[in-house]
Design a protein around this motif. Sequence first.
Motif, short mmCIF file in Angstrom:
data_model
loop_
_atom_site.label_atom_id
_atom_site.label_comp_id
_atom_site.label_asym_id
_atom_site.label_seq_id
_atom_site.Cartn_x
_atom_site.Cartn_y
_atom_site.Cartn_z
N ILE A 1 0.82 -3.26 -6.06
CA ILE A 1 0.54 -3.40 -4.63
C ILE A 1 -0.71 -4.24 -4.40
O ILE A 1 -0.77 -5.07 -3.50
N GLU A 2 -1.71 -4.00 -5.20
CA GLU A 2 -2.94 -4.76 -5.20
C GLU A 2 -3.19 -5.21 -6.64
O GLU A 2 -2.55 -4.69 -7.55
N PRO A 3 -4.10 -6.15 -6.87
CA PRO A 3 -4.37 -6.57 -8.24
C PRO A 3 -4.71 -5.38 -9.15
O PRO A 3 -5.66 -4.64 -8.89
N LYS A 4 -3.86 -5.18 -10.15
CA LYS A 4 -4.03 -4.11 -11.15
C LYS A 4 -4.00 -2.71 -10.53
O LYS A 4 -4.57 -1.76 -11.09
N HIS A 5 -3.33 -2.57 -9.40
CA HIS A 5 -3.13 -1.27 -8.76
C HIS A 5 -1.63 -1.05 -8.62
O HIS A 5 -0.97 -1.70 -7.80
N TYR A 6 -1.08 -0.16 -9.44
CA TYR A 6 0.37 0.02 -9.56
C TYR A 6 0.77 1.38 -8.99
O TYR A 6 0.05 2.39 -9.16
N VAL A 7 1.94 1.41 -8.36
CA VAL A 7 2.47 2.67 -7.82
C VAL A 7 3.98 2.67 -7.94
O VAL A 7 4.63 1.63 -7.86
N SER A 8 4.53 3.87 -8.15
CA SER A 8 5.98 4.04 -8.20
C SER A 8 6.38 4.91 -7.01
O SER A 8 6.35 6.15 -7.07
N CYS A 9 6.71 4.25 -5.91
CA CYS A 9 7.03 4.96 -4.67
C CYS A 9 7.85 4.05 -3.77
O CYS A 9 7.53 2.87 -3.59
N HIS A 10 8.92 4.61 -3.16
CA HIS A 10 9.78 3.82 -2.29
C HIS A 10 9.10 3.39 -0.99
O HIS A 10 9.55 2.46 -0.32
N ILE A 11 8.02 4.09 -0.64
CA ILE A 11 7.30 3.72 0.59
C ILE A 11 6.83 2.26 0.52
O ILE A 11 6.79 1.55 1.52
N TYR A 12 6.49 1.82 -0.70
CA TYR A 12 5.94 0.48 -0.88
C TYR A 12 6.97 -0.50 -1.40
O TYR A 12 6.63 -1.60 -1.80
N GLN A 13 8.25 -0.11 -1.39
CA GLN A 13 9.29 -1.01 -1.88
C GLN A 13 10.34 -1.28 -0.80
O GLN A 13 11.42 -1.69 -1.08
#
Length: 332
Positions: free
Chosen positions: A320-332
């Motif tokens: 989502i941001e540089p080197k900030h990773y998330v596994s969530c459908h909210i952001y996909q």
Amino acid sequence: MSKLLEVTNLFQRFDLTKGFFDKYKFKSWKIVREEKIVHAVNGVSFDINQGDVYGLVGESGSGKSTTARTIIRLLEPYSGRIMFDGKDITHLDENAMRPIRRNIQMIFQDPYASLNPRYKVIEIVMEPLLFHNKNLTTAEAETQALELLERVGIRPEQKDRYPHQFSGGQRQRIGIARALAVKPKLIIADEPVSALDVSIQAQILNLLMDLKDEFKLSFLLIAHDLSVVKHISDKIGVMYLGKIVEKASKNDLFSNPLHPYTKLLLSSVPTIDEDPLVEPLEIKGEIPSPINLPKGCYFHERCPFARDICELDTPGEREIEPKHYVSCHIYQ
């Protein structure tokens, strides 16, 4: 900065139905095959640079300790890859792992159970020295062990005492000295302060950070409390039910938490300010069983932002941001 440890898509499973009569049951006048598989670690990936502290946080039962024990090869990985100092150690046999173990040491959660009650503390610290240094004499090993014990706060006159004669904080100091004895490159600290009094926790954490700089160590620090890793971690991975759902630098994670589970953990951190770190979330239920994993997103049954797709599809990891990773459908 070079990577010391790289963990890629690591899985760990345990079969609870190993015997014939465990797997096959007689039901409704026929033989039925039943399997109970504990899905403890489900595709974990992260890396640790030399000299860094990586914090792995999550509730009890989220798979943190199993991940650590698999990385250090106390448990054989089900699948995935573990690279240490540029070498693939995923499936090395015991003889090939022996020189690797010198460079990866572990501090265990329970200081009462991790020390041999029949050994004096000087013998506990000398044992790894003599095992990994065949040319070392007993007198030389004792001298080095005394220096390490004194460095972690155990006085020389206490060297002939047994573990039961020490407090919990002192026992953890002895465990730290034992881990340092063979001059490792990486120390895995599995909940090193959770069994200690609050007044002692800060002392042990400060000691670990001093030793990190002095011995040029890297750390994998496992905790269930984000406040423990807040001040000493460079990067943090948030783990839920065997998966890392968010990973980022410490500053990014605390200033802009993305995953609802991360926000839940942050909202539960006590503060002396009137305002919490994030707005409190109403989370229902408890962490599901790793035997029967939920379909779709593992967190959807408890998530206040869950949508229909969360029940059907497992979210992939997204930057989502540089080197900030998330596994969530909210952001996909």
